[in-house]
Design an enzyme around this catalytic site. Structure first.
Site, PDB file in Angstrom:
ATOM      1  N   ASP A  13       0.805  -1.226   0.000  1.00 49.35           N
ATOM      2  CA  ASP A  13       0.000   0.000   0.000  1.00 49.35           C
ATOM      3  C   ASP A  13       0.836   1.273   0.000  1.00 49.35           C
ATOM      4  O   ASP A  13       0.451   2.284   0.578  1.00 49.35           O
ATOM      5  CB  ASP A  13      -0.978   0.001   1.198  1.00 49.35           C
ATOM      6  N   LYS A  16       1.802   2.061  -5.151  1.00 49.43           N
ATOM      7  CA  LYS A  16       2.344   1.490  -6.392  1.00 49.43           C
ATOM      8  C   LYS A  16       1.404   1.744  -7.575  1.00 49.43           C
ATOM      9  O   LYS A  16       1.849   2.079  -8.670  1.00 49.43           O
ATOM     10  CB  LYS A  16       2.553  -0.027  -6.224  1.00 49.43           C
ATOM     11  N   LYS A  18      -0.744   4.133  -8.178  1.00 48.64           N
ATOM     12  CA  LYS A  18      -0.664   5.506  -8.693  1.00 48.64           C
ATOM     13  C   LYS A  18       0.581   5.682  -9.568  1.00 48.64           C
ATOM     14  O   LYS A  18       0.517   6.276 -10.648  1.00 48.64           O
ATOM     15  CB  LYS A  18      -0.635   6.519  -7.530  1.00 48.64           C
ATOM     16  N   GLY A  40      -4.566  -4.374  -3.723  1.00 48.61           N
ATOM     17  CA  GLY A  40      -5.560  -3.351  -4.026  1.00 48.61           C
ATOM     18  C   GLY A  40      -4.794  -2.114  -4.432  1.00 48.61           C
ATOM     19  O   GLY A  40      -4.125  -1.510  -3.601  1.00 48.61           O
ATOM     20  N   HIS A  41      -4.813  -1.794  -5.718  1.00 45.71           N
ATOM     21  CA  HIS A  41      -4.027  -0.671  -6.230  1.00 45.71           C
ATOM     22  C   HIS A  41      -4.970   0.443  -6.676  1.00 45.71           C
ATOM     23  O   HIS A  41      -5.866   0.216  -7.484  1.00 45.71           O
ATOM     24  CB  HIS A  41      -3.136  -1.129  -7.398  1.00 45.71           C
ATOM     25  N   THR A  42      -4.753   1.627  -6.118  1.00 47.80           N
ATOM     26  CA  THR A  42      -5.675   2.738  -6.356  1.00 47.80           C
ATOM     27  C   THR A  42      -5.086   3.757  -7.319  1.00 47.80           C
ATOM     28  O   THR A  42      -3.945   4.175  -7.157  1.00 47.80           O
ATOM     29  CB  THR A  42      -5.978   3.449  -5.010  1.00 47.80           C
ATOM     30  N   GLN A 224       2.003  -6.061  -3.111  1.00 49.49           N
ATOM     31  CA  GLN A 224       2.472  -6.169  -1.720  1.00 49.49           C
ATOM     32  C   GLN A 224       3.754  -5.345  -1.542  1.00 49.49           C
ATOM     33  O   GLN A 224       3.928  -4.356  -2.222  1.00 49.49           O
ATOM     34  CB  GLN A 224       2.685  -7.641  -1.304  1.00 49.49           C
ATOM     35  N   THR A 239       3.111 -12.558   2.824  1.00 50.36           N
ATOM     36  CA  THR A 239       2.250 -13.174   1.820  1.00 50.36           C
ATOM     37  C   THR A 239       2.987 -14.393   1.268  1.00 50.36           C
ATOM     38  O   THR A 239       4.103 -14.706   1.720  1.00 50.36           O
ATOM     39  CB  THR A 239       1.835 -12.161   0.734  1.00 50.36           C
TER      40      THR A 239
HETATM   41  P1  GDP Z   1      -0.798   0.266  -3.559  1.00 53.64           P
HETATM   42  O1  GDP Z   1      -1.390  -0.995  -3.057  1.00 53.64           O
HETATM   43  O2  GDP Z   1       0.674   0.348  -3.327  1.00 53.64           O
HETATM   44  O3  GDP Z   1      -1.145   0.560  -4.987  1.00 53.64           O
HETATM   45  O4  GDP Z   1      -1.434   1.429  -2.687  1.00 53.64           O
HETATM   46  P2  GDP Z   1      -2.997   1.584  -2.278  1.00 53.64           P
HETATM   47  O5  GDP Z   1      -3.756   2.032  -3.464  1.00 53.64           O
HETATM   48  O6  GDP Z   1      -3.470   0.377  -1.557  1.00 53.64           O
HETATM   49  O7  GDP Z   1      -2.893   2.709  -1.169  1.00 53.64           O
HETATM   50  C1  GDP Z   1      -2.379   3.964  -1.429  1.00 53.64           C
HETATM   51  C2  GDP Z   1      -3.469   5.014  -1.134  1.00 53.64           C
HETATM   52  O8  GDP Z   1      -2.878   6.296  -1.073  1.00 53.64           O
HETATM   53  C3  GDP Z   1      -4.512   5.118  -2.228  1.00 53.64           C
HETATM   54  O9  GDP Z   1      -5.737   5.485  -1.639  1.00 53.64           O
HETATM   55  C4  GDP Z   1      -3.995   6.234  -3.115  1.00 53.64           C
HETATM   56  O10 GDP Z   1      -5.031   6.905  -3.834  1.00 53.64           O
HETATM   57  C5  GDP Z   1      -3.387   7.150  -2.088  1.00 53.64           C
HETATM   58  N1  GDP Z   1      -2.222   7.940  -2.533  1.00 53.64           N
HETATM   59  C6  GDP Z   1      -1.217   7.577  -3.366  1.00 53.64           C
HETATM   60  N2  GDP Z   1      -0.265   8.536  -3.419  1.00 53.64           N
HETATM   61  C7  GDP Z   1      -0.691   9.524  -2.600  1.00 53.64           C
HETATM   62  C8  GDP Z   1      -0.134  10.785  -2.183  1.00 53.64           C
HETATM   63  O11 GDP Z   1       0.962  11.167  -2.576  1.00 53.64           O
HETATM   64  N3  GDP Z   1      -0.848  11.496  -1.274  1.00 53.64           N
HETATM   65  C9  GDP Z   1      -2.057  11.098  -0.787  1.00 53.64           C
HETATM   66  N4  GDP Z   1      -2.672  11.873   0.091  1.00 53.64           N
HETATM   67  N5  GDP Z   1      -2.608   9.927  -1.157  1.00 53.64           N
HETATM   68  C10 GDP Z   1      -1.933   9.152  -2.036  1.00 53.64           C
HETATM   69  P1  IMO Z   2      -0.903  -4.236  -2.184  1.00 50.64           P
HETATM   70  O1  IMO Z   2      -0.466  -4.791  -3.517  1.00 50.64           O
HETATM   71  C1  IMO Z   2      -0.921  -4.631   2.153  1.00 50.64           C
HETATM   72  C2  IMO Z   2      -0.962  -8.713   3.767  1.00 50.64           C
HETATM   73  C3  IMO Z   2      -2.209  -9.142   4.498  1.00 50.64           C
HETATM   74  C4  IMO Z   2      -1.590 -10.092   5.514  1.00 50.64           C
HETATM   75  C5  IMO Z   2      -0.493 -10.773   4.709  1.00 50.64           C
HETATM   76  C6  IMO Z   2      -0.885 -12.126   4.132  1.00 50.64           C
HETATM   77  O2  IMO Z   2      -2.196  -3.520  -2.235  1.00 50.64           O
HETATM   78  O3  IMO Z   2       0.199  -3.442  -1.582  1.00 50.64           O
HETATM   79  P2  IMO Z   2      -2.414 -12.856   2.085  1.00 50.64           P
HETATM   80  O4  IMO Z   2      -3.876 -12.634   1.829  1.00 50.64           O
HETATM   81  O5  IMO Z   2      -1.533 -12.290   1.018  1.00 50.64           O
HETATM   82  O6  IMO Z   2      -2.080 -14.279   2.415  1.00 50.64           O
HETATM   83  O7  IMO Z   2      -2.118 -12.038   3.450  1.00 50.64           O
HETATM   84  O8  IMO Z   2      -0.171  -9.878   3.653  1.00 50.64           O
HETATM   85  N1  IMO Z   2      -1.190  -8.195   2.396  1.00 50.64           N
HETATM   86  C7  IMO Z   2      -1.136  -6.907   2.055  1.00 50.64           C
HETATM   87  N2  IMO Z   2      -0.954  -5.805   2.809  1.00 50.64           N
HETATM   88  N3  IMO Z   2      -1.039  -4.514   0.812  1.00 50.64           N
HETATM   89  C8  IMO Z   2      -1.196  -5.605   0.036  1.00 50.64           C
HETATM   90  O9  IMO Z   2      -1.179  -5.556  -1.307  1.00 50.64           O
HETATM   91  C9  IMO Z   2      -1.287  -6.879   0.654  1.00 50.64           C
HETATM   92  N4  IMO Z   2      -1.455  -8.130   0.204  1.00 50.64           N
HETATM   93  C10 IMO Z   2      -1.374  -8.939   1.277  1.00 50.64           C
HETATM   94  O10 IMO Z   2      -2.864  -8.067   5.116  1.00 50.64           O
HETATM   95  O11 IMO Z   2      -0.980  -9.371   6.545  1.00 50.64           O
HETATM   96 MG    MG Z   3      -2.910  -1.660  -1.789  1.00 47.52          MG
END
Ligand code: GDP
Ligand code: IMO
Ligand code: MG
Length: 431
Positions: A13, A16, A18, A40-42, A224, A239
């Site tokens: 999270d 990535k 973005k 979950g990539h936003t 991850q 994971t």
């Molecule tokens: P990922 O799994 O690495 O793709 O990240 P996620 O999407 O799970 O979580 C990142 C969150 O931060 C998302 O809600 C994005 O929209 C948000 N985000 C990404 N870059 C920025 C930033 O520079 N500032 C803020 N405030 N939010 C951001």
């Molecule tokens: P992105 O790609 C954050 C964490 C779970 C748990 C552990 C094992 O969005 O960054 P799993 O279901 O993979 O067996 O769970 O890994 N986890 C993540 N935490 N971002 C993720 O993906 C994750 N994918 C798995 O919360 O601790």
């Molecule tokens: Mg994520």
């Protein structure tokens, strides 16, 4: 540089999605090489939010996307995601999305086992996403997994499924005290999905190889983060795949010499979802403030993310393990308004200073953070688009990260939107 790998440096999270969406403009192909819909990539484009779990984030830029052999795919979720993207006006036809014949299928019993096991573990649980990721990778390594290539061969699929289900149902009923599953129901459900997915399935190793040879630029999208890696993370609170950059080659079916640049995505602070040690975790109002301001809720499970200060011991570990050529700092805007900021530069383990991330979980759990304190900034930096316009203390924070990690910062993100970014060095267009 031609081909770039994007990986998370922390516990996922980091933002990535973005960054992949932003840089996809310069790529022809975007490949996911591991994980599944635990990710979950936003992406936020022109104020509209998109979340992808399986389809690579390059899809919004209209690039050809690939689901690599290293991934585990729940076909039901994939079809839902294709429909979701198509409803939002994004083209996700078989000309835009290719799925490796060798990618493994998440089956209903993988999800049932994942959930029942976690429930049984109680307080000892890993805190998985419950998507069947671990049980599916277990079957892959045990050489009894079902792959897309089997999905397209109904006889093979039925035969393997029946053998597997006999064992899984025994385990589900007798050990996990869970309900058994009906093979015919699964066969019917998967047969229907096979018809829709067949046109997407491909030998992607060959397609990527041919593309690279004819000058296509490829971006590899990690899921991850480094500290969730099955080998290098905080085992067993990890994971079930290799999340580090080296796996981009293996999980896509190309040779490592094709990986030219490796960007590590770093959230300006640290977060974690699920269980496991977290040295810089904050349990005070600063932690709450970061959680709220950063909207730190899981994009997959909606769980509240645990928050803490930036941990450079982790970042140095990530830089070494991934061979990072540059860093991307995200969510820097979230730290605005704090009087002082802390960076963890070492761990105190029973009076001994550790500067390398320990391999023993017991040692890690006993470590206390050693902090360096820096001045914060009160300005809202989310509207800033030029490095020189950042407050002096913001620049000092960034420079300190570069010095401590011995890795240059290439990109700075100050908001979720595609445009809320400062690109100091574009990895695709500079050497
Ligand atoms: P990922 O799994 O690495 O793709 O990240 P996620 O999407 O799970 O979580 C990142 C969150 O931060 C998302 O809600 C994005 O929209 C948000 N985000 C990404 N870059 C920025 C930033 O520079 N500032 C803020 N405030 N939010 C951001
Ligand atoms: P992105 O790609 C954050 C964490 C779970 C748990 C552990 C094992 O969005 O960054 P799993 O279901 O993979 O067996 O769970 O890994 N986890 C993540 N935490 N971002 C993720 O993906 C994750 N994918 C798995 O919360 O601790
Ligand atoms: Mg994520």
């Amino acid at each position: 540089m031609a081909n770039i790998v994007i990986v998370g440096t922390q516990w996922g999270d980091e933002g990535k999605g973005k960054i992949v969406d932003l840089l996809a403009e310069h790529a022809d192909y975007v490949v996911r090489f591991q994980g599944g819909n635990n990710a979950g990539h936003t992406m936020v484009v022109a104020g509209e939010q998109f979340i992808s779990h399986l389809v690579p984030s390059g899809i919004l830029q209209g690039k050809t996307c690939f689901i690599g052999n290293g991934m585990v795919v729940d076909p039901e979720v994939l079809l839902e995601e294709i429909d979701y993207l198509q409803k939002k006006g994004i083209a996700v036809g078989p000309n835009k999305l290719r799925i490796s014949e060798r990618a493994h299928l998440i089956m209903p019993y993988h999800k049932a086992i994942d959930l029942a096991r976690e429930q049984m573990k109680g307080a000892q649980k890993i805190g998985t996403t419950g998507r069947g990721i671990g049980p599916c990778y277990e079957d892959k390594v045990a050489r009894r997994g079902l792959r897309f290539i089997d999905l397209l061969d109904q006889d093979e699929f039925q035969e393997k499924l029946k053998v597997n289900l006999e064992e899984k149902n025994f385990y589900l009923q007798n050990f996990l005290q869970s309900k058994p599953l009906d093979p015919m129901e699964i066969i019917q459900q998967y047969q229907k999905m096979a018809e829709r997915l067949a046109p997407y399935v491909d030998n992607i190793s060959v397609t990527l190889y041919d593309g690279i040879r004819t000058g296509r630029r490829v971006m590899f999208e990690g899921a991850q983060g480094t500290h969730l890696d099955i080998d290098h993370g905080t085992y067993p609170f990890v994971t079930s795949s290799n999340t580090v950059s080296g796996n981009a080659a293996c999980g896509a079916g190309i040779g490592p010499k094709e990986l030219n640049g490796i960007l590590g995505i770093v959230k300006a602070y640290t977060t974690r979802v699920g269980s496991g040690p977290f040295v810089t975790e904050l349990f005070d109002e600063i932690g709450d403030r970061i959680q709220k301001k950063g909207a730190e809720f899981g994009a997959t499970t909606g769980r509240k993310r645990r928050c803490g200060w930036l941990d450079v011991v982790m970042l140095r570990n990530a830089s070494r393990l991934n061979g990072l050529t540059g860093l991307v700092i995200t969510k820097l805007d979230v730290l605005g308004g704090l009087e002082t900021l802390k960076i963890c530069t070492g761990y105190d383990y029973n009076g001994t200073r550790l500067s390398d991330f320990p391999n023993s979980l017991k040692v890690l759990a006993a470590c206390k953070p050693i902090y360096e304190t820096l001045p914060g900034w009160s300005e809202d930096i989310s509207g800033i688009r030029s490095y020189k316009d950042l407050p002096e203390s913001t620049r000092a924070y960034l420079q300190r990260i570069e010095v401590l990690t011995e890795t240059p910062i290439d990109i700075i993100s100050v908001g979720p939107g595609r445009d809320e970014t400062m690109i100091l060095k574009n990895p695709f267009t500079t050497k």
